[in-house]
Write an enzyme that holds these catalytic residues in place. Structure first.
Site, short mmCIF file in Angstrom:
data_model
loop_
_atom_site.label_atom_id
_atom_site.label_comp_id
_atom_site.label_asym_id
_atom_site.label_seq_id
_atom_site.Cartn_x
_atom_site.Cartn_y
_atom_site.Cartn_z
N TYR A 174 3.48 -8.78 1.13
CA TYR A 174 2.76 -7.86 2.03
C TYR A 174 2.36 -6.59 1.28
CZ TYR A 174 1.77 -4.85 6.02
OH TYR A 174 1.17 -3.99 6.91
N LYS B 190 -1.43 -5.01 0.49
CA LYS B 190 -1.88 -3.68 0.91
C LYS B 190 -2.25 -2.82 -0.30
CE LYS B 190 -1.68 -4.23 5.34
NZ LYS B 190 -2.92 -4.20 6.15
#
Length: 282
Positions: free
Chosen positions: A149, A153
């Protein structure tokens, strides 16, 4: 600011996109709230006649193009695009299911790029517009058990930096909004996906930390989606928005950690997320 036409992806009830839609609508703007689960947007449409509900799969260019064309045909323009739709991925990098990892990266990075490309071309023809990409403080400092994740990002932040420079000649602003620990649907979805393989994981001794990482943004003191939306929307509606908007519980800490010496950052994050508790089973 004049009334804006705002397209927002990932607006399922209970999340940041839903809260931002509600805030824009309260400010008198027109919102096209999109989701893969359009039924979850009924309450917005019931309260505000300026709320349009549309289905968008940000991994499907035909789906994006059809919705964008529909919006432009009806309203003539899109002033602000909020790329909020995204997927979580929680687990040690040696354990995490690769299909889950690939879906996360494809959605958070390439899905965001697909929407930005289609809407960006429209904005460039008008010579104005604003693209807002919802990143994360993990894009500043990656944490254990959320590596996929975080890398998605960080890649989004990097992509947005390039978009900002490349689109500036066409009058388009690009803004990165990096939430700290904010209560949203993402944590609930992440908790359903997290898995620590029994028997063959190097990290079975810290499984509680890994599972807990999925819902870290729901810990006591976390920022509510409504509070986050109020702050973010205020910044987005400024004539010239900040390049980065960072807000939410622990957001300042992560921003500072970006500039800390790596050994200090590693120490803080390893201690916080239980890496020191890992027992070598070999």
């Amino acid at each position: 600011m004049s009334k804006q036409i705002v397209l927002i992806t990932g607006c399922s009830r209970g999340g940041i996109g839903y809260a931002m839609s509600d805030k824009f609508l309260k400010e008198g703007h027109t919102v096209i709230a999109t989701s893969l689960e359009i039924e979850s947007l009924e309450s917005l449409a019931e309260v505000y006649d300026r709320c349009e509900r549309e289905l968008i799969d940000i991994n499907d260019e035909e789906s994006i193009s059809a919705t964008v064309e529909k919006v432009i045909n009806k309203f003539g323009r899109i002033d602000i695009l909020i790329n909020n739709a995204g997927l979580p991925a929680v687990g040690a990098l040696l354990d995490i299911d690769l299909e889950t990892a690939q879906r996360c990266v494809n959605t958070n990075v390439f899905g965001t790029l697909k929407v930005s490309r289609i809407v960006g071309l429209h904005m460039a023809k008008r010579g104005k517009g604003k693209i807002v990409n919802i990143g994360s403080v993990t894009g500043y400092a990656s944490t254990p058990w959320a590596g996929i994740y975080a890398l998605s990002k960080a890649a989004m932040h990097s992509m947005s930096d390039t978009l900002r420079m490349e689109l500036k000649p066409f009058g388009i602003q690009v803004v990165i909004v990096a939430p700290g620990a904010t209560k949203s649907n993402l944590a609930t979805a992440g908790a359903k996906l997290v898995h620590v393989p029994e028997g063959n994981s190097l990290y079975i001794s810290v499984s509680k930390y890994i599972i807990g990482r999925a819902s870290a943004s729901h810990a006591p003191g976390s920022t509510s989606a409504d509070e986050f939306a109020a702050y973010a929307v205020k910044k987005i509606l400024e004539p010239v928005s900040p390049r980065y908007v960072t807000f939410g519980q622990s957001s300042r800490l992560f921003f500072v950690m970006y500039y800390l010496p790596v050994f200090i950052r590693d120490f803080i994050l390893s201690k916080t997320f239980g890496v020191g508790m890992v027992r070598n089973q070999n």
